[in-house]
Scaffold this motif. Structure first.
Motif, short mmCIF file in Angstrom:
data_model
loop_
_atom_site.label_atom_id
_atom_site.label_comp_id
_atom_site.label_asym_id
_atom_site.label_seq_id
_atom_site.Cartn_x
_atom_site.Cartn_y
_atom_site.Cartn_z
N LYS A 557 53.23 32.11 45.14
CA LYS A 557 53.79 32.24 43.78
C LYS A 557 53.37 31.03 42.93
N PHE A 558 53.37 29.86 43.57
CA PHE A 558 52.97 28.64 42.86
C PHE A 558 51.52 28.75 42.39
N PHE A 559 50.65 29.30 43.25
CA PHE A 559 49.23 29.39 42.89
C PHE A 559 48.92 30.58 41.98
N ASN A 560 49.92 31.45 41.78
CA ASN A 560 49.69 32.60 40.92
C ASN A 560 49.89 32.22 39.45
N VAL A 632 48.07 38.70 53.84
CA VAL A 632 47.44 39.96 53.42
C VAL A 632 48.45 40.80 52.63
N VAL A 633 49.67 40.91 53.18
CA VAL A 633 50.69 41.75 52.56
C VAL A 633 51.06 41.24 51.16
N PHE A 634 51.11 39.92 51.00
CA PHE A 634 51.46 39.34 49.69
C PHE A 634 50.26 39.25 48.76
N LYS A 635 49.16 39.93 49.13
CA LYS A 635 47.96 40.00 48.29
C LYS A 635 47.50 38.61 47.83
N SER A 636 47.28 37.75 48.82
CA SER A 636 46.92 36.36 48.49
C SER A 636 45.45 36.20 48.12
N ALA A 637 44.58 37.16 48.53
CA ALA A 637 43.13 36.97 48.33
C ALA A 637 42.75 36.74 46.87
N PRO A 638 43.18 37.59 45.90
CA PRO A 638 42.79 37.31 44.51
C PRO A 638 43.38 36.00 43.98
N ILE A 639 44.60 35.65 44.45
CA ILE A 639 45.24 34.39 44.00
C ILE A 639 44.42 33.21 44.50
N LEU A 640 44.06 33.25 45.79
CA LEU A 640 43.29 32.15 46.38
C LEU A 640 41.89 32.07 45.77
N LYS A 641 41.30 33.25 45.50
CA LYS A 641 39.95 33.25 44.94
C LYS A 641 39.91 32.56 43.57
#
Length: 779
Positions: A557-560, A632-641
């Motif tokens: 959430k912080f990185f979003n 994966v479930v929290f859809k972190s890939a686009p946030i991290l990218k």
């Protein structure tokens, strides 16, 4: 080709920021007027009792006498008088800046005065006073009833915490120019701070107690930013920073007879360069338009053109599907994975001026690693494939296997890496299996061990409290009425009336939140790293409670958010920072000067916080399938990218590590359209031989019961904690039994009165009336 690429951020990751920055962050801008109030309190007392001379003109004996006199005065019962003397001591710790003309002078006198205060016993007196303030129920109940809490409610606490912070911060800095007696004092203070000397618990445990009391709502007036900063610096000083951790790791591996580390990770990361970030949506639209224009005037064969512009040997076949294809508008990663293979299909590149030439690496930055388990799995697969039998854990028998398999095993064994954690887990299993013959465990009472024992009873509450404050300070959090108020120690008594005052307070509030995030991220990371080195199950206990308290979604959430704007935020007013503000006349502040901020390329503390939070996320998810699936479930890939847009090698490395562990679960289409990220992972993240992170094979054949995984880990942690720390609940089966008739019959047993009165009844019921089958007894 794009020639002008944004340069890497000139950021050097360390335990903390520069001396002046760490000092200035202790004070909010609202506290500005208090610097001169402290000076006034000191000078009034000084002129009354000493002389009209300046502090810097006195000799060492006079300095000591005056410091002791101030300290004695702290015992007075009058609150007002005590606060004045505490302010005078704070002015000393601030380097008696009224007599100084430069920052270097302030630093010199701060160091001198702080060692002087420590020598006369100021720190233990401050701990006692702080305890008194924590237990001050009148202040707590009045703060709970107040509709709005301001700076005035925490005055006494702030003054005490300021002095303690300045003392810890100045003493923890190791200066080679220090005299030998100061060096000895420093080591003694470090030991005392980490041991249960003050108030029969380490200072860190007392500060953790303040954090939970604040979060429970019983003490909303606690100045949380100062508490967290002091807690961070205390942990950093007593346990040691990242450099000390690295050398501790080296020593511990030697003690356990393990081979040396393949490389110094700190040095490797420092020598890394950042990669170009993946393209944004607007860039991609631009490229498509450019490609459309190019197709009209294409006179050369299309395949050759594509080969010339191709940056990635693994790029998808259909260029429309490749969201990261940046053909002629992209400088790609600063190093390329397969330069030799590229040369075969490409014409020689256009020569650039020497300053822009890309330097290719000699090899990959990390030595590959293999676990014992990986070798076992490889051998099992090979045996069942070629011979049709298995041998369990045998990693030596290679009879009947083809020659290339022999070579593979040899290579795997060359890069085998045994971690300290694996040795500790094996030892713990041994202790659990043979509690009697295993012998007594020799636990070294280092600062980490003492801290773990101190926080063990309430560790879950401490983790929840820290994460609650982190959530309240995160820029993505919405202001809710039920969330905790972390701004009590930044809001002035009189709310701002002009636009300028409002702007200044806005900057102050944002800065305040950033400093809280910085402190919490550093505290959590240091504790995880030190506990992991001390004992793997101490680390797992803390990590599991962080996971249970929703740390993983909180960090995501912080990185979003727009991470670039967070890293380049200008929430500081340099002319109001200490020590600049006390040495120079304050220029007139205008809306323009406030908006301009500083000229830095980025905000050090925000980049530091981001890297810490990414490292915490890596620590929590490494080798844990259940937690990787949470990513994966929290859809972190686009946030991290999106976080890869920050051109800083260390931050990118930890983002790429988090992407690597979940790549196989993201599907073929994701991998196909994110080839640039995949090659960045290949270049920058350590290779685990035999790891199929990039392919995702056999995923359906491996159904994990995630709950069972966490439950098994929890059971192991509980067994460890019970064995080592729960002395009352030792298993009665393992207690020594007294079999000597004389000593058993000779014991005096106190029987209750009613039993003595009804003794004959008891005998009749329990002994005489019960038939005894002697035959059965003899069996």
């Amino acid at each position: 080709l794009r020639i002008f690429e944004a340069p890497d951020l000139e950021f050097e990751y360390g335990d903390s920021d520069k001396w002046a920055a760490e000092l200035s962050e202790l004070y909010s801008y609202t506290e500005g007027p208090e610097f001169h109030l402290n000076r006034k309190c000191f000078e009034e007392d000084f002129q009354t009792h000493v002389s009209d001379k300046r502090w810097v003109d006195l000799d060492a004996m006079q300095h000591r006498a005056h410091a002791m006199r101030l300290l004695d005065g702290l015992d007075v019962t009058g609150r007002e008088r005590r606060l004045k003397l505490a302010r005078a001591i704070l002015y000393m710790a601030q380097g008696t800046f009224g007599d100084c003309s430069s920052e270097a002078e302030v630093q010199h006198w701060m160091r001198y005065n702080v060692f002087l205060l420590l020598e006369v016993g100021a720190f233990s007196a401050l701990v006692e006073l702080l305890n008194m303030e924590i237990e001050n129920s009148a202040a707590c109940s009045s703060a709970v009833r107040k509709p709005a809490i301001s700076l005035a409610d925490s005055t006494d606490l702030r003054v005490l915490l300021n002095i303690m912070y300045l003392m810890v911060e100045m003493i923890q800095q190791d200066d080679l120019a220090d005299p030998p007696e100061w060096r000895a004092t420093r080591e003694t203070f470090k030991t005392e701070l980490g041991s249960p000397l003050y108030n029969s618990e380490p200072v860190s445990v007392m500060l953790f107690g303040m954090v939970t009391k604040f979060c429970s709502g019983h003490a909303p007036h606690f100045p949380m930013k100062k508490v967290l900063l002091l807690l961070w610096k205390t942990i950093l000083f007593t346990l040691g920073g990242f450099e000390q951790l690295q050398s501790l790791k080296v020593c511990k591996r030697e003690e356990l007879g393990l081979p040396r580390l393949p490389e110094d990770s700190i040095r490797v990361v420092r020598n890394m360069r950042a990669a170009s970030p993946p393209a944004s949506a607007s860039d991609l639209i631009e490229q498509q338009q450019r490609r459309a224009r190019r197709e009209h005037k294409a006179l050369i064969k299309q395949e050759n053109l594509d080969a010339f512009n191709e940056k990635d040997p693994y790029k998808a076949d259909d260029s429309r599907e490749d969201e990261e294809e940046n053909d002629d508008n992209d400088n790609s990663l600063e190093t390329e994975p397969f330069p030799l293979e590229r040369d075969e299909v490409m014409p020689p590149p256009i020569p650039h001026p020497s300053s822009e030439r890309v330097s290719f690496p000699k090899g990959l930055p990390w030595a590959p690693k293999v676990r014992e388990k990986d070798i076992e799995n490889f051998l099992e697969c090979s045996r069942s494939k070629f011979i049709g039998y298995t041998l369990g854990n045998d990693t030596d028998t290679v009879v009947g296997l083809p020659r290339p398999i022999h070579e593979s095993i040899k290579t795997l064994k060359q890069h085998k890496y045994v971690s300290i954690a694996e040795v500790q887990i094996a030892k713990e299993e041994e202790y659990q299996k043979t509690p009697l013959s295993g012998g007594e465990e020799d636990v070294e009472m280092c600062a980490t061990e003492l801290l773990y024992q101190g926080i063990l009873p309430s560790l879950p509450q401490y983790m929840i409290a820290l994460l609650k404050i982190l959530l309240a300070a995160a820029p993505t959090s919405k202001a809710k009425t039920d969330s905790i108020n972390i701004l009590a120690d930044v809001l002035p008594e009189e709310m701002p009336t002009t636009v300028l005052q409002s702007m200044k307070l806005g900057v102050d509030v944002n800065r305040h939140k950033e400093i809280i995030v910085k402190a919490i991220s550093a505290i959590l990371l240091l504790l995880l790293k030190h506990f992991k080195l001390n004992h793997i199950y101490q680390f797992e206990y803390m990590a599991q409670h962080l996971v249970f308290a929703n740390c993983i979604p909180l960090i995501l959430k912080f990185f979003n958010q727009n991470i670039m704007s967070y890293i380049t935020a200008k929430n500081s007013i340099s002319v109001l920072d200490f020590p600049y503000c006390v040495l120079h006349e304050l220029p007139e502040l205008t809306a323009e000067s406030l908006e301009a901020g500083d000229n830095n390329q980025f905000c050090w503390r925000n980049l530091f916080s981001c890297i810490n939070l990414l490292r915490i996320l890596n620590k929590l998810t490494k080798w844990k399938h259940s937690r990787t699936m949470m990513l994966v479930v929290f859809k972190s890939a686009p946030i991290l990218k999106r976080a890869l847009k920050v051109k800083q090698a260390m931050m990118q490395l930890y983002v790429l590590k988090l992407l690597k562990v979940q790549t196989k679960y993201l599907g073929r289409q994701w991998r196909k359209s994110n080839m640039k990220t995949m090659s960045a992972i290949y270049q920058k993240v350590r290779h685990r031989l035999n790891d199929d992170w990039a392919y995702g094979n056999d995923l359906d054949a491996r159904p994990w019961d995630f709950q069972a995984e966490e439950c098994a880990l929890r059971a192991s942690i509980e067994r460890f904690n019970n064995r080592r720390y729960d002395k009352n609940q030792s298993n009665p089966e393992f207690l020594p039994v007294d079999n000597c008739l004389q000593s058993v019959l000779g014991q005096r047993v106190e029987l209750p009165e009613d039993f003595q009165m009804n003794y004959d009844l008891w005998l009749e019921r329990e002994v005489f009336s019960k038939p005894i089958c002697w035959e059965d007894l003899l069996q």
